[in-house]
Design a protein around this motif. Structure first.
Motif, PDB file in Angstrom:
ATOM      1  N   ARG A  10     -19.576  54.074  59.042  1.00 13.82           N
ATOM      2  CA  ARG A  10     -19.692  52.964  58.083  1.00 13.82           C
ATOM      3  C   ARG A  10     -20.216  53.480  56.741  1.00 13.82           C
ATOM      4  O   ARG A  10     -19.718  53.095  55.679  1.00 13.82           O
ATOM      5  N   ASP A  14     -20.352  55.572  64.909  1.00  9.45           N
ATOM      6  CA  ASP A  14     -19.777  54.437  64.198  1.00  9.45           C
ATOM      7  C   ASP A  14     -20.644  54.023  63.017  1.00  9.45           C
ATOM      8  O   ASP A  14     -20.130  53.705  61.937  1.00  9.45           O
ATOM      9  N   GLU A  15     -21.960  54.026  63.205  1.00 10.52           N
ATOM     10  CA  GLU A  15     -22.857  53.685  62.102  1.00 10.52           C
ATOM     11  C   GLU A  15     -22.742  54.699  60.967  1.00 10.52           C
ATOM     12  O   GLU A  15     -22.748  54.336  59.789  1.00 10.52           O
ATOM     13  N   GLN A  16     -22.647  55.978  61.311  1.00 13.28           N
ATOM     14  CA  GLN A  16     -22.476  56.993  60.276  1.00 13.28           C
ATOM     15  C   GLN A  16     -21.123  56.835  59.591  1.00 13.28           C
ATOM     16  O   GLN A  16     -20.995  57.042  58.377  1.00 13.28           O
ATOM     17  N   ARG A  65     -18.105  45.340  65.640  1.00  6.41           N
ATOM     18  CA  ARG A  65     -18.949  46.356  66.263  1.00  6.41           C
ATOM     19  C   ARG A  65     -18.218  46.937  67.459  1.00  6.41           C
ATOM     20  O   ARG A  65     -17.381  46.281  68.061  1.00  6.41           O
ATOM     21  N   ARG A  78     -23.723  55.572  67.406  1.00  5.40           N
ATOM     22  CA  ARG A  78     -24.310  56.372  66.328  1.00  5.40           C
ATOM     23  C   ARG A  78     -23.214  56.898  65.401  1.00  5.40           C
ATOM     24  O   ARG A  78     -23.368  56.871  64.168  1.00  5.40           O
TER      25      ARG A  78
END
Length: 218
Positions: free
Chosen positions: A20, A16-18, A206, A14
């Motif tokens: 990005r 990591d996605e933020q 990822r 989570r």
């Protein structure tokens, strides 16, 4: 994979996605923390100076203290409104490390301060956290609360009793403000020390897992 490792993987995924979103967007506008800090320091000096030079319950003491408290509340309000409105319109302004545990957040902070080296699969989160902190997130709240508590202490600077409690709270808030300012300074050094290409890279790989992250907070 154990349940604990799976939970850690989910938290970091989570984050990591933020991260990005943060690194793909324009960096948030930076708060002039030195100017704001200097303004707060000047106001506090005036508030406490007037408090020491005037008798208790005098009009000048209360007038200056009220002005200082109002300014402090305004700083807190501006930061809160800016954060709430900004996060609704720009999802990349949401805190990168909000999904992480306290230990993991401290690990990211140590990496930003240069005390540890972030593993490759956590570096994007560290970069994004540094970008957000470098903008001055939370500094207005810390300095505004310091100004409010300092102004309240100024209304009774010649008395004892409850004023001692307020003065202690002001000292605690001063430490909190200094920590916030140091975090911003460290984040700006971190961001400034990285090559431009590295700062803008989305690092399309990822998160491979939690192995390398365990030594740094998972």
């Amino acid at each position: 994979m154990t349940e604990t490792a799976a939970a850690a993987e989910w938290r970091w995924a989570r984050a990591d996605e933020q991260a990005r979103l943060v690194l793909a967007a324009e960096p948030p506008r930076r708060l002039p923390v030195l100017a704001v800090g200097a303004l707060v320091a000047v106001v506090l000096v005036v508030v406490l100076g007037v408090a020491l030079a005037t008798p208790p319950d005098s009009a000048p003491r209360w007038a200056v203290a009220v002005v200082g408290a109002v300014l402090g509340f305004a700083m807190v309000g501006v930061d809160v409104v800016r954060t709430v409105r900004g996060s609704r319109r720009r999802p990349e302004l949401l805190p990168v490390i909000s999904s992480l545990t306290g230990r993991e957040q401290r690990a990211v902070g140590r990496a930003v301060h240069g005390r540890v080296v972030a593993p490759a699969d956590r570096l994007r989160v560290v970069r994004a956290a540094a970008v957000q902190t470098a903008s001055g997130q939370g500094v207005l709240v810390a300095l505004g609360l310091l100004l409010v508590i300092g102004s309240v202490a100024g209304t009774g600077a010649g008395e004892t009793g409850s004023w001692f409690v307020v003065a202690t709270a002001a000292l605690v808030q001063l430490v909190s403000a200094v920590v916030a300012l140091r975090a911003v300074a460290a984040a700006r050094r971190f961001v400034g020390s990285e090559p431009v290409d590295a700062r803008r890279s989305s690092l399309s790989d990822r998160n491979p897992g939690t192995r390398s992250g365990r030594s740094d907070g998972s």
